[in-house]
Design an enzyme around this catalytic site. Structure first.
Site: not given
Length: 288
Positions: A2-3, A61, A99, A119, A161, A271
């Site tokens: 989910p984004e 989110k 779950h 999870r 940044r 990832r």
DNA sequence: CATTTATCCTGTAAGC
DNA sequence: TGCTTACAGGATAAAT
């Protein structure tokens, strides 16, 4: 995973099915799912009983339900879906899902709200809102679908940044709502490499990649979200179908839709990052 | 201070 | 066949 688009689909479902209703009993079936509620499980349950849900809101989110009519300084039920969290509307007598972590019943005896999370990276908590935003969300930047989103300010923030471009896109304090899927898709659309040092990003490139992120997330929302591994569903259990439109993410070895070159999968921050080696050439001095 | 890494968790799938 | 291992990754605490 989910984004922003997936969470927005959930928010729309909550707005349709639970706003205007009054909560009755809550049942916590797994303590980890309310670990962010610092006052504990019993306090969580006690704070929800009898509360009316006034609105369903979202930033990035995070999604939350207003528990007070004055949303600027009241309490909210805050939710983060984490990796695998789902919000489902179910009849109270429907069998428990594998779950199922939290059940929220309503005083009208109608369909209940269930938080299901394989999870358990996600969770629920009751929080105080400050200026209309739950306290744990205060440090989260506005997302590209927020009317007050300031694109040029975000581009300036990214260029300030000293890191890689994808790291910056995933930093929720710079711009929120973008996760691994839409970061890779936005970079592919803007023809930029994930390891491009932000210091070398031009303003035009910064605007381009953020515009691409906004565009791809808007398209994904219209498609009901991306259900890459079937862990994301809407409140009625339906999958989104934007995964069929992904150009780069999860497409390792498959042809780039633009030039036909095989999409490459690389290791990135424990990832994956998917790129087209031809459309998104690696920068001369990549940021690790 | 800015930035990066490790950690939480469980089901699926690939590899031996 | 059955076991082990890698992988999926959002947010944050801890480390650099």
């Amino acid at each position: 995973m989910p984004e922003l688009p997936e969470v927005e689909v959930v928010r729309l479902g909550l707005a349709e099915y639970v706003v205007g209703r009054t909560l009755a009993a809550a049942e916590v079936r797994h303590p980890r799912s309310v670990r962010r509620h610092v006052a504990g499980e019993l306090d969580f349950v006690a704070r929800l009983a009898g509360r009316t849900i006034w609105a369903a809101r979202r930033r990035g989110k995070y999604v939350w339900l207003d528990l007070d009519a004055d949303c600027t300084c009241g309490e909210v039920l805050l939710a983060h879906l984490g990796m695998s969290g789902q919000m489902r509307i179910q009849p109270p007598d429907a069998p428990a899902e594998t779950h199922l972590r939290v059940r929220l019943g309503f005083a009208d005896g109608g369909p209940e709200l269930r938080f299901i999370d394989q999870r358990t990276f996600g969770g629920l908590s009751v929080e105080d809102a400050v200026a209309g935003v739950p306290a744990p969300v205060a440090h989260i930047a506005r997302d590209p679908m927020d009317p007050s989103f300031d694109l040029d300010a975000v581009v300036a923030g990214i260029r300030r940044r000293r890191t890689g471009l994808k790291r910056a896109l995933l930093d929720q304090t710079l711009v929120s709502g973008i996760g691994n899927i839409y970061a890779d898709e936005a970079l592919w659309r803007a023809r930029l490499h994930w390891a491009k040092p932000t210091a070398t990003l031009t303003r035009a490139q910064g605007r381009s990649v953020l515009a691409a992120a906004t565009e791809v997330m808007t398209e994904a929302l219209a498609a009901g979200g991306t259900s890459f591994d079937a862990l994301y569903v809407n409140v009625n259990g339906a999958s989104g179908y934007f995964d069929r439109s992904l150009a780069a993410y999860g497409q390792g070895g498959r042809a780039c839709p633009r030039c036909g070159t095989a999409i490459r999968r690389e290791s990135f921050m424990n990832r994956s990052a998917y790129t087209c080696p031809r459309c998104q050439p690696r920068p001369r001095h990549p940021h690790p």
